[in-house]
Every structure is written in structure tokens, then in C-alpha cells.
Design a protein around this motif. Structure first.
Motif, PDB file in Angstrom:
ATOM      1  N   LEU A   1      27.098 -21.585 -26.987  1.00 57.08           N
ATOM      2  CA  LEU A   1      26.369 -22.089 -28.110  1.00 57.08           C
ATOM      3  C   LEU A   1      24.881 -21.547 -28.218  1.00 57.08           C
ATOM      4  O   LEU A   1      24.284 -21.311 -29.220  1.00 57.08           O
ATOM      5  CB  LEU A   1      26.161 -23.589 -28.476  1.00 57.08           C
ATOM      6  CG  LEU A   1      27.597 -24.303 -28.676  1.00 57.08           C
ATOM      7  CD1 LEU A   1      27.503 -25.810 -28.655  1.00 57.08           C
ATOM      8  CD2 LEU A   1      28.251 -23.793 -30.044  1.00 57.08           C
ATOM      9  N   ALA A   2      24.413 -21.620 -26.832  1.00 53.48           N
ATOM     10  CA  ALA A   2      23.080 -20.816 -26.796  1.00 53.48           C
ATOM     11  C   ALA A   2      23.024 -19.423 -27.202  1.00 53.48           C
ATOM     12  O   ALA A   2      22.110 -18.956 -27.804  1.00 53.48           O
ATOM     13  CB  ALA A   2      22.548 -20.938 -25.230  1.00 53.48           C
ATOM     14  N   VAL A   3      23.948 -18.920 -26.703  1.00 55.35           N
ATOM     15  CA  VAL A   3      24.161 -17.219 -27.189  1.00 55.35           C
ATOM     16  C   VAL A   3      24.430 -17.096 -28.621  1.00 55.35           C
ATOM     17  O   VAL A   3      23.701 -16.390 -29.341  1.00 55.35           O
ATOM     18  CB  VAL A   3      25.352 -16.684 -26.406  1.00 55.35           C
ATOM     19  CG1 VAL A   3      25.539 -15.115 -27.108  1.00 55.35           C
ATOM     20  CG2 VAL A   3      25.139 -16.578 -25.094  1.00 55.35           C
ATOM     21  N   GLU A   4      25.040 -18.071 -29.303  1.00 60.03           N
ATOM     22  CA  GLU A   4      25.016 -18.027 -30.676  1.00 60.03           C
ATOM     23  C   GLU A   4      23.612 -18.250 -31.396  1.00 60.03           C
ATOM     24  O   GLU A   4      23.369 -17.612 -32.662  1.00 60.03           O
ATOM     25  CB  GLU A   4      26.240 -19.076 -31.109  1.00 60.03           C
ATOM     26  CG  GLU A   4      27.679 -18.719 -30.917  1.00 60.03           C
ATOM     27  CD  GLU A   4      28.535 -19.685 -31.531  1.00 60.03           C
ATOM     28  OE1 GLU A   4      28.016 -20.779 -32.251  1.00 60.03           O
ATOM     29  OE2 GLU A   4      29.689 -19.871 -31.308  1.00 60.03           O
ATOM     30  N   ASP A   5      23.047 -19.254 -31.058  1.00 60.71           N
ATOM     31  CA  ASP A   5      21.648 -19.720 -31.438  1.00 60.71           C
ATOM     32  C   ASP A   5      20.887 -18.350 -31.295  1.00 60.71           C
ATOM     33  O   ASP A   5      20.069 -17.958 -32.210  1.00 60.71           O
ATOM     34  CB  ASP A   5      21.081 -20.911 -30.810  1.00 60.71           C
ATOM     35  CG  ASP A   5      21.005 -22.160 -31.485  1.00 60.71           C
ATOM     36  OD1 ASP A   5      21.269 -22.021 -32.730  1.00 60.71           O
ATOM     37  OD2 ASP A   5      20.823 -23.116 -31.088  1.00 60.71           O
ATOM     38  N   ALA A   6      20.813 -17.553 -30.169  1.00 67.92           N
ATOM     39  CA  ALA A   6      19.889 -16.406 -30.129  1.00 67.92           C
ATOM     40  C   ALA A   6      20.361 -15.396 -30.978  1.00 67.92           C
ATOM     41  O   ALA A   6      19.414 -14.446 -31.247  1.00 67.92           O
ATOM     42  CB  ALA A   6      20.331 -15.689 -28.547  1.00 67.92           C
TER      43      ALA A   6
ATOM     44  N   ILE B   1      11.798 -14.702 -30.766  1.00 67.57           N
ATOM     45  CA  ILE B   1      12.109 -14.548 -29.553  1.00 67.57           C
ATOM     46  C   ILE B   1      12.698 -15.740 -29.055  1.00 67.57           C
ATOM     47  O   ILE B   1      12.218 -16.818 -29.206  1.00 67.57           O
ATOM     48  CB  ILE B   1      10.588 -14.430 -28.654  1.00 67.57           C
ATOM     49  CG1 ILE B   1       9.801 -12.976 -29.135  1.00 67.57           C
ATOM     50  CG2 ILE B   1      10.832 -14.263 -27.112  1.00 67.57           C
ATOM     51  CD1 ILE B   1       8.463 -13.189 -28.468  1.00 67.57           C
ATOM     52  N   SER B   2      13.865 -15.733 -28.405  1.00 66.85           N
ATOM     53  CA  SER B   2      14.862 -16.552 -27.833  1.00 66.85           C
ATOM     54  C   SER B   2      14.660 -16.347 -26.318  1.00 66.85           C
ATOM     55  O   SER B   2      15.012 -15.346 -25.917  1.00 66.85           O
ATOM     56  CB  SER B   2      16.201 -16.312 -28.356  1.00 66.85           C
ATOM     57  OG  SER B   2      16.389 -16.639 -29.621  1.00 66.85           O
ATOM     58  N   VAL B   3      14.135 -17.413 -25.726  1.00 68.99           N
ATOM     59  CA  VAL B   3      13.981 -17.390 -24.160  1.00 68.99           C
ATOM     60  C   VAL B   3      15.104 -18.393 -23.508  1.00 68.99           C
ATOM     61  O   VAL B   3      14.899 -19.627 -23.805  1.00 68.99           O
ATOM     62  CB  VAL B   3      12.507 -18.070 -23.742  1.00 68.99           C
ATOM     63  CG1 VAL B   3      12.338 -17.925 -22.482  1.00 68.99           C
ATOM     64  CG2 VAL B   3      11.537 -17.219 -24.738  1.00 68.99           C
TER      65      VAL B   3
END
Length: 345
Positions: free
Chosen positions: A58-63, A101-103
Motif C-alpha cells: 500500500l505504501a508503494v501504491e501511495d508513492a 516527494i515520497s519518503v
């Protein structure tokens, strides 16, 4: 695309130049942390990174998605995802370019995914590498360096917006109608910029309140928070000011429209007067232009011609004068209770 990848330990970069993804994933267990920087990666590249570092899907999808507001989320494995909005003013187009920017922040690695041209992080990495005392505090130091650069980049945007608003103000308050479309466009840009700035306050405040940052970094995060507060206040003031300028521009447009209406009314009055003057003449010309036998037979001398001409001019003018005087009296009747007699002396 991988822009840079480095392993930091004891406040120092352990190698020169970027390293392969697999080597970076292996080095995170050697102490310190790995900082991997990506710019607009493809879904396949992100999938490779997810597999190498064990990121939540899910984090990768958000990025991969573009967000309108900054946000921060923490996943079960302890990895945090902080999404920031960047901004840069383009002088040629007089517009704001935005980026994201996704961190991905964990104890032993930091992964930054940049979207858009206004998201350069080379300066943040170089600045942090010159501060070994901050690098020793761990991966959280990279978040401070990124936040500090992002918030500092807001200041020139605020200054350029101020300049554009001053130009519009000077146009409107000089009594000249400003391009309303330009005011709407500026207000929309200020609103979008506000959406990038204001939610970031909550992200920083939560990090300061929960103590997620090392004690050595807290003063630096507070400094970024203070700068962000100033930017937020200025952007909010710009939105309010643009709303006032828009109202003033609408008022100027209304006044200008009234002036045009008055000029048109005055022109119509002059045309009406001209038409009124020529109305009796048209009557006379039309009267004598008839070929009736009676009319031709009875105008046998100059006196008859003059008599009929004078009557044809005076009579319509007299009727018109009486009718206008009567209408004026009906349009402005005397107000009851007022003394219309001239006072003595």
C-alpha cells in the motif's frame, strides 16, 4: 530511475558514486543506513525496490499516485511514509510548478521517490553530508534535510506571488479594469499552494509531539516548523487579499459599465433631440410632397405656401412642447407636506 544511492555510517558516506540496488539492500544490515533516491520510477522499478527492502504494497501504491496534500502514515513493520508537496516559481510562464516527494523512512534505510521537476534533492543530500554530527543521529536526519530544503523553497514562491498580486492591485486600485481571468488564476494557484503548505504543519507537529526524532534533531525540526508557520500565514494572507482584489475588480467593472451606460444614454438623448428637430420638417416635406388635387389647386401663391408651411412647423412643435411639459409634470409630482412657496425677503 535511481539518481543516487549511498550507505552512511558513523556520520560518513562509505563509498563514492551510486551503488546497485541489491548491494544497497545488503548494506543496510551493516550498521548505519542506506539512502536510495529515485526520480519518477516505473512500476517495475518500484516493485524491485519493494522486494529488496520489504516495503508495504500500500505504501508503494501511495508513492505512485499524485497527492494534493502532504500526509504521513506509519505501517506495521515500523516504516513511515511521509509525502511532501514541492513548489517552484517559473518566471517565464509566471506559474507555480509543483512536485511531490515520497519518503520511506525506517531505522536502516531511507527511500525517496520524486515526482515532478520541482523536487530536486541533490542540495539536501550534499548539505547533510557536510554535517557528520547530524548524520550520526541516524536516518531521521535525512528527513530534516529534505523538509528544510522543501520549506526553504517555498519562500521564493511566496515572494513571486506577492509581486504578481502587487501588480494586479496597482492595476485595480488605479481605476483600470484588470484581467479578471488573471486574478482567478492567481487565486487558484495560491489555493493550491496553501494545500501544499498547511497540512505539512500537522505532519511536523505530530513528529515533534510524539518524539519520533532524536533529541539532537528536535531543535532543527522546530526551526523548520517555525519557518513553515511563517509561510503558511503569508499564503493564507495572499488568498484573502486576492479575494479582496477580485471584489474590487468587480466593483471597477461595474463602475465602468455604468459609465458606458451613461455615455450611451447621453448619445441617445442627442439623437432623440436631432430626430425631434427634423420631425416637423419631415412632416412639411411629406405634406407638400403629396400629389392630391386639392393641395395642388389651393397653393397658387407664395402667401398660401408660407402660411401652410408655418402652420405645418409651428403646430407640431407646439403639440410636442405641450406633451413634453405634461409628461415632466407627471414624472416629478410635488411632495406632500413641503412648502413650495418662496420665503419672504
Amino acid at each position: 530511475m535511481i539518481v543516487d544511492c549511498a550507505h552512511y555510517r558513523d556520520g560518513r558516506r562509505q563509498q563514492q558514486g551510486p551503488m546497485p540496488l541489491e548491494e544497497a539492500a545488503a548494506r543496510r544490515v551493516q550498521g548505519g543506513f542506506v539512502w536510495l533516491g529515485l526520480f519518477e520510477p516505473t512500476p517495475e522499478e518500484l516493485e524491485r525496490v519493494r522486494g529488496a527492502f520489504g516495503l508495504h504494497e500500500l505504501a508503494v501504491e501511495d508513492a505512485q499516485a499524485f497527492h494534493l496534500r502532504p500526509k504521513a502514515e506509519k505501517y506495521e513493520d515500523g516504516t513511515e511514509l511521509i509525502i511532501l508537496r514541492t513548489a517552484r516559481y517559473d518566471d517565464e510562464r509566471e506559474e507555480i510548478d509543483t512536485g511531490e516527494i515520497s519518503v520511506f523512512l525506517a531505522e536502516h534505510f531511507v527511500i525517496t521517490v520524486r515526482q515532478g521537476i520541482a523536487s530536486e534533492l541533490t542540495g539536501a543530500r550534499s548539505r547533510l553530508e557536510r554535517r557528520p554530527e547530524l548524520l550520526r543521529t541516524g536516518s531521521a536526519s535525512t528527513l530534516w534535510a529534505i523538509l528544510d530544503q522543501v520549506v526553504d523553497s517555498y519562500a521564493p514562491v511566496v515572494a513571486e506571488l506577492d509581486r504578481d498580486i502587487e501588480q494586479i492591485e496597482a492595476t485595480v486600485f488605479s481605476g483600470t479594469v484588470a484581467p479578471t481571468e488573471r486574478i482567478y488564476f492567481l487565486r487558484r494557484e495560491a489555493t493550491d499552494f496553501y494545500r501544499a503548505v498547511h497540512p505539512l504543519l500537522a505532519v511536523l507537529a505530530r513528529r515533534l509531539a510524539t518524539g519520533h526524532a532524536p533529541a539532537e534533531l528536535l531543535p532543527y525540526f522546530r526551526d523548520v516548523h517555525d519557518h513553515l508557520l511563517l509561510v503558511n500565514e503569508e499564503v493564507a494572507a495572499q488568498r484573502d487579499l486576492l479575494a479582496t482584489v477580485l471584489e474590487a475588480d468587480i466593483a471597477v467593472i461595474s463602475v465602468e459599465q455604468n459609465r458606458i451606460n451613461l455615455r450611451q444614454t447621453a448619445t441617445m438623448e442627442r439623437l432623440t433631440i436631432v430626430a425631434t428637430v427634423f420631425l416637423p420638417l419631415s412632416f412639411v416635406v411629406g405634406f407638400f410632397g403629396q400629389n392630391f388635387g386639392w393641395l395642388v389647386d389651393h397653393i397658387s401663391s407664395l402667401g398660401a405656401f408660407v402660411t401652410l408651411s408655418v402652420i405645418g412647423l409651428v403646430l407640431p412643435c407646439t403639440v410636442l412642447y405641450v406633451w413634453l411639459h405634461h409628461r415632466r409634470g407627471q414624472a416629478a409630482p410635488p411632495v406632500p407636506g413641503l412648502n413650495h412657496h418662496r420665503p419672504p425677503g
